[in-house]
Design an enzyme around this catalytic site. Sequence first.
Site, short mmCIF file in Angstrom:
data_model
loop_
_atom_site.label_atom_id
_atom_site.label_comp_id
_atom_site.label_asym_id
_atom_site.label_seq_id
_atom_site.Cartn_x
_atom_site.Cartn_y
_atom_site.Cartn_z
N SER A 39 0.78 -1.24 0.00
CA SER A 39 0.00 0.00 0.00
C SER A 39 0.81 1.29 0.00
O SER A 39 0.38 2.29 -0.57
CB SER A 39 -0.98 0.01 1.18
OG SER A 39 -0.29 -0.14 2.41
N ASP A 254 -2.43 5.38 11.85
CA ASP A 254 -2.58 3.93 11.80
C ASP A 254 -1.26 3.19 12.03
O ASP A 254 -1.24 1.97 12.18
CB ASP A 254 -3.22 3.47 10.49
CG ASP A 254 -2.35 3.73 9.26
OD1 ASP A 254 -1.22 4.23 9.40
OD2 ASP A 254 -2.81 3.41 8.14
N HIS A 257 1.12 3.76 7.49
CA HIS A 257 1.26 4.57 6.29
C HIS A 257 1.87 5.94 6.57
O HIS A 257 1.77 6.46 7.68
CB HIS A 257 -0.11 4.74 5.62
CG HIS A 257 -0.73 3.45 5.19
ND1 HIS A 257 -1.72 2.84 5.92
CD2 HIS A 257 -0.47 2.65 4.14
CE1 HIS A 257 -2.07 1.70 5.32
NE2 HIS A 257 -1.32 1.57 4.23
#
Length: 281
Positions: A39, A254, A257
């Site tokens: 990601s 989080d 990221h």
Amino acid sequence: MRQTQFKMLLLIFLVCCFTGTTAFAQDKNFHIYLCLGQSNMEGHGQFEPQDTITNSRFHVLAAVDCPELGRQYGKWYPARAPLTRCHTGLTPADYFGRTLVEKLPKNIEIGVINVSVGGCHIQLFDQDSTASYVAKAPEWMKSMLAAYDNNPYERLVVLAKMAQQKGIIKGILLHQGESNTGDREWPNKVKKVYESLLHDLHLNAEDVPLLAGELLSAEAGGKCASMNSIIQTLPATIPTAHIISSAGCQGIGDGLHFSPAGYRQLGKNYAASMLKILQKK
């Protein structure tokens, strides 16, 4: 006899013409970089107006169809976020390319190809395990995989071969490891993918370095920061690998990221490393 000689000469002429045309079409000043990972390479950051300003020397090869962005699979476009798929975000590749065109001579153009899948293990890009990985993939990942016809590695290779008709592949950018945290075999798994790309694209490792980025650091609240110690060992397994520091790159809450500012800085870090490599050549 004369007819046979004429046919042979005609064949040689046609081969020479074809070879010459192919060589001419490949612009040595068009530098192409392959990008893959999960990601953070895919692009998780919310991009802002400054991230959508284009530069005529920075291009992206569309990895999927995105009608809403006016992009068709397999065609080149001015590079602007999102670079990966239709609804992805800011990625290190954005400011990697922007920094290179800023720092390199004006006759050099940069192209990126980004094929990444959020949440994936490195095994997804290993052709020996792709099918089984896709078969067991969680529901939330299936649409991302489907966008690449369930084979991201093959999609990257096909696009890279298209790109080789226009320019020269100069490097491979990797940002992956969160899903492999603690996996001591990760360097060997990365080596297999890297060497497969080199083989399938007829590239030499000495000419095409692997730039592997660190994960969100512990100082920035990274939950997978322990993986960085394994990532840092990659050059021992792949001599042409270079580790890109994530120090000073901001994260979000989080713990996985980067923030938009963090992605911009990480992309600049990738570019700084590549510029040093280019200066040595």
